[in-house]
Design an enzyme around this catalytic site. Structure first.
Site, short mmCIF file in Angstrom:
data_model
loop_
_atom_site.label_atom_id
_atom_site.label_comp_id
_atom_site.label_asym_id
_atom_site.label_seq_id
_atom_site.Cartn_x
_atom_site.Cartn_y
_atom_site.Cartn_z
N ASP A 383 0.84 -1.20 0.00
CA ASP A 383 0.00 0.00 0.00
C ASP A 383 0.88 1.25 0.00
OD1 ASP A 383 -2.33 1.46 0.09
OD2 ASP A 383 -2.50 1.39 2.27
N GLU A 386 2.70 4.98 -4.01
CA GLU A 386 2.75 5.95 -5.13
C GLU A 386 4.12 6.64 -5.22
OE1 GLU A 386 0.33 5.83 -2.78
OE2 GLU A 386 -1.06 4.72 -4.04
N ASP A 471 -9.22 4.09 -2.09
CA ASP A 471 -10.13 4.50 -1.01
C ASP A 471 -11.44 5.10 -1.52
OD1 ASP A 471 -8.14 3.60 0.55
OD2 ASP A 471 -7.45 5.57 1.20
C1 GLC Z 1 -4.80 3.50 2.77
C2 GLC Z 1 -5.32 2.29 1.99
C3 GLC Z 1 -6.37 1.60 2.78
C4 GLC Z 1 -5.81 1.20 4.13
C5 GLC Z 1 -5.28 2.42 4.87
C6 GLC Z 1 -4.59 2.05 6.17
O1 GLC Z 1 -5.79 4.45 2.90
O2 GLC Z 1 -5.79 2.67 0.73
O3 GLC Z 1 -6.86 0.48 2.09
O4 GLC Z 1 -6.79 0.59 4.90
O5 GLC Z 1 -4.35 3.09 4.05
O6 GLC Z 1 -3.52 1.22 5.96
#
Ligand code: GLC
Length: 793
Positions: A383, A386, A471
């Protein structure tokens, strides 16, 4: 502008044109693919992107005329006039496919480049990855700068991934462009001036590919041949995943798993979000919340459930944190232009960012995963890659939640032997992390297929992982939006994708969850996920009715796994996506061009999800041919619009005539499929389906350890014939009992199996259904059915 041609050099697979002001290199990868590389300096800058894995090597001829040069392949003809560098592309029948915008050749500014092409009035554009909104990209400016958009700005551009692959359609001409530029890039598709496509970006050279194909499907095959096809995912990853930001303790995780089992809802994986880590530091485990993660993983494994854990790229800057200290001492972290370690805030606070472009850094990152695999983690969720970070901490309770991502950080990367500005390579950062994660699987799970989920990436990401749309919010708009995003990813080479079922931010209502799980059960990647602070979002949290709906649809997903898995195989061979806009299957039907709330899963299933609150019926379009309602088996004939009831438990699903659907009786992940059933819908056309099986988890399929069987249904004088080809491949499958169901027949048929009348075929007159069971062995066989199909309504 490239002016004053000095020299023409023939290359193995193309030609190089040296101008006074720069260089143009044209190379052929296929009779329908030409790479056009333009550079301001005498030789093109060293390539940053290694996303194209194919090598040039196709035949071409050059013809020099007094006022132009003509370069041709079996499919294309490029005309380069004398003077400044320009190019026109024709097919061999002299149809113009692409030309410069009048008076605007490709050119270079101080640190950027621009390419200007003419947009034909009837031209439409598709692709560009996860961009939000209508599939047709014409009339807008699109930015490629991987960005944590966050739920509040979910509809905005740029977004998490950058896939600058564009499909252009015009009557009689399907072409495409891929801009292999991982730095800042902007594509204007006729917004500033209708008729002008302008592509501009930061860097010293422009590297792009022009494609020409007979269909969109062929274009996708060519694009994925160039950038790599997706491997087949491990079968467990195609089951249902449950996630939440966050499950806070191992007891909670176990309770969730038990709850699913007790309620009979299939579940294959649970995701651990950032709270399993010790103060959000990657590759650590919070000993209070998860004192024995390995034991938890074992218990879950006994229940057939895997664990997937999140990893963020920011390493906490701290004297007490080993991964940071090691990366720092070895010089593995990104620096700024002055050579100073680059720090920004991420979940653990002040963080440093590994320079994933380096092979040694990828090795280091892979090595860090040891602790996770040792504890029994099966999948990795990359995650924030980017990368996302922010300058200041904004706190919500104890949490850092701001997404003040900077647009132009001064970070510098080491790409091969050169220092490259972040501005010129950002969009590959996440992908380079993914390569390191794949390496981790090679090290710690040798021989197994990786399961990696990523939020960010670049073109070619399909060869590395699954993706999700990021998100979203719990609203009908984002439910509908997810269809377009997944379809668009498919039109950009990426099949294995999904969206957070139920939506990420805000509370999900029972009705929305019901509608979302119906659709989500067919997402190539199927996971419920929700944000911290929202109402619980497990499928059983919305009352009895919705729980029943969720159970039914999740089970349906597992029932369809033999078909879905075969579609994943097909996609790994051809690059054709699993979810397909109607125009991919019905390219001659002009009505379907505009339809974005219905789509095909594979060739045979048409889904028309309900996307409006309180809606209890659905108007939908059936393209030409006979269609059968999957639920009540009623017959319809297209083309035309119909209205069908869609009470809360029903998502309309239609089966195309001549379909062969492979299902299994139970929610099982064992391959060979144990209780295999085929639903067959005879029709006028011939239908073909290839059933693919392998062990579902190892890489042995790459060495021929798979089984492939072709099923074909076709018309005969007497009725129909189902031919089942011999088993191909080395994966052994014992003779097994299979069930066949032929739907919508008009009368009790005579059935001949391999030349002999079949006794145990059961005719159900009230359902117009013929059912039979037999033992399927490795040899080919043929079943003839003397009956016609029912009339449509
Ligand atoms: C980001 C991700 C989400 C995750 C959050 C906490 O917003 O896109 O899916 O739950 O981070 O890690």
């Amino acid at each position: 502008m490239l002016v004053n041609l000095r020299r023409v050099t023939e290359l193995d697979a193309g030609v190089e044109l040296q101008y006074l002001t720069g260089l143009a290199r044209l190379e052929f990868f296929h009779p329908g693919i030409v790479r056009i590389q333009l550079s301001r300096s005498p030789c093109p800058a060293e390539k940053i992107s290694d996303t194209v894995i194919a090598k040039p090597g196709d035949e071409f001829q050059i013809e020099q005329k007094p006022d132009q040069m003509i370069i041709s392949t079996d499919l294309l003809k490029l005309i380069i006039p004398e003077g400044a560098f320009r190019f026109e592309i024709y097919d061999r029948a002299e149809k113009l496919l692409s030309r410069d915008f009048p008076n605007l050749g490709p050119g270079f500014g101080d640190r950027d480049f621009a390419l200007s092409r003419f947009i034909f009035p009837d031209e439409e554009f598709f692709g560009l990855g996860d961009k939000y909104g209508p599939l047709n990209r014409k009339g807008k400016v699109w930015i490629f700068w991987n960005q944590d958009v966050g739920s509040r700005h979910f509809e905005r551009d740029p977004r998490y991934t950058s896939i600058p692959f564009l499909i252009s359609t015009r009557p009689g001409a399907i072409t495409g462009w891929f801009f292999d530029h991982p730095g800042f890039l902007q594509i204007d598709l006729g917004k500033k001036y209708p008729g002008l496509m302008s592509v501009s970006g930061v860097g010293d050279s422009l590297d792009c590919y022009f494609f020409y194909g007979a269909s969109i499907k062929e274009l996708l095959s060519l694009f994925t041949e160039l950038t790599g096809r997706a491997p087949i995912p491990p079968i467990w990853s195609l089951g249902y995943h449950q996630s939440r930001y966050s499950y806070f303790s191992q007891d909670e995780v176990l309770k969730i798993a038990e709850e699913f089992r007790n309620r009979g809802i299939p579940l294959s994986a649970i995701h651990l979000d950032i709270h399993y880590m010790d103060r959000y530091q990657p590759f650590t485990i919070d000993q209070k919340r998860f004192p024995s993660l390995a034991e938890l993983a074992r218990k879950l494994a006994d229940m057939g459930i895997r664990l997937v854990s999140i990893i963020d790229p920011g390493l906490k800057v701290s004297k007490n944190y080993a991964p940071y200290l090691e990366a720092q001492s070895k010089g593995y972290l990104c620096v700024d232009e002055k050579g100073k370690e680059y720090h920004r805030k991420l979940w653990p606070g002040e963080s440093a960012f590994p320079d994933f472009f380096r092979k040694d850094v990828q090795e280091f990152w892979a090595e860090q995963h040891k602790i996770l695999f040792e504890k029994g983690i099966s999948g990795i969720w990359d995650d924030m890659n980017e990368p996302s970070f922010w300058k200041r901490d904004l706190r919500l309770g104890k949490l850092v939640v701001s997404f003040q991502a900077e647009r132009y950080p001064e970070m510098v990367h080491q790409v091969y032997d050169s220092k490259v500005k972040h501005l010129e390579c950002r969009n590959l950062y996440g992908q380079k992390e993914l390569e390191a994660t794949v390496l981790a699987f090679k090290k710690f799970q040798p021989g197994k297929r990786p399961f990696i989920l990523s939020r960010s990436g670049f073109a070619g990401i399909q060869k590395l992982c699954a993706v999700w749309t990021g998100d979203s919010r719990s609203c009908f708009q984002h439910l509908a939006g997810s269809i377009k995003q997944i379809l668009s990813w498919g039109l950009s080479g990426v099949s294995f994708s999904g969206a957070d079922i139920g939506g990420f931010a805000k509370d999900c209502s029972p009705e929305l969850y019901a509608r979302w799980i119906q659709l989500g059960a067919f997402y190539p990647f199927c996971r419920t996920h929700s944000c911290i602070g929202t109402k619980p979002q497990e499928p059983y949290q919305f009352g009895r009715e919705v729980e029943d709906i969720a159970r039914e649809y999740i089970r349906l997903r597992y029932r369809f796994l033999p078909t879905l898995y075969s579609l994943f195989w097909e996609s790994s061979q051809t690059g054709i996506p699993i979810w397909r806009p109607l125009f991919l299957e019905f390219p001659d039907d002009f009505v379907v061009k505009e339809i974005e709330d219905q789509f095909m899963v594979g060739e045979f299933l048409l889904l028309a999800p309900v996307l409006k609150r309180k809606a209890r019926e659905r108007r939908l379009y059936l393209p030409e041919g006979r269609w059968i309602d999957f639920w009540d088996k009623k017959q319809y004939s297209g083309p035309g619009w119909i209205k069908v009831p869609a009470e809360l438990r029903r998502m309309p699903i239609f089966v195309r005539e001549s379909a062969i659907l492979a299902l299994q009786a139970n929610a099982d992940l064992r391959i060979p499929w144990q209780e295999l059933e085929f639903e067959i819908y005879p029709g006028e056309r011939s239908g073909r389906f290839q059933l693919y099986e392998d062990d579902g988890e190892s890489q042995d399929y790459l060495n021929g350890e798979f089984s492939l069987r072709e099923f074909q249904i076709s018309r005969t004088n007497e009725g129909f014939k189902l031919s089942i080809g011999p088993k191909q491949g080395l994966f052994p499958i014992q003779a097994r009992q299979v069930k066949l169901r032929f739907y919508a027949l008009n009368s009790e048929p005579r059935v001949i199996l391999d030349g002999r009348a079949m006794e145990n075929a059961h005719w159900h007159p009230e359902k117009n259904l013929l059912e039979m069971e037999f033992i399927l062995k490795d040899a080919a066989l043929e079943i003839c059915i003397a009956a016609n199909f029912l009339d449509t309504i």
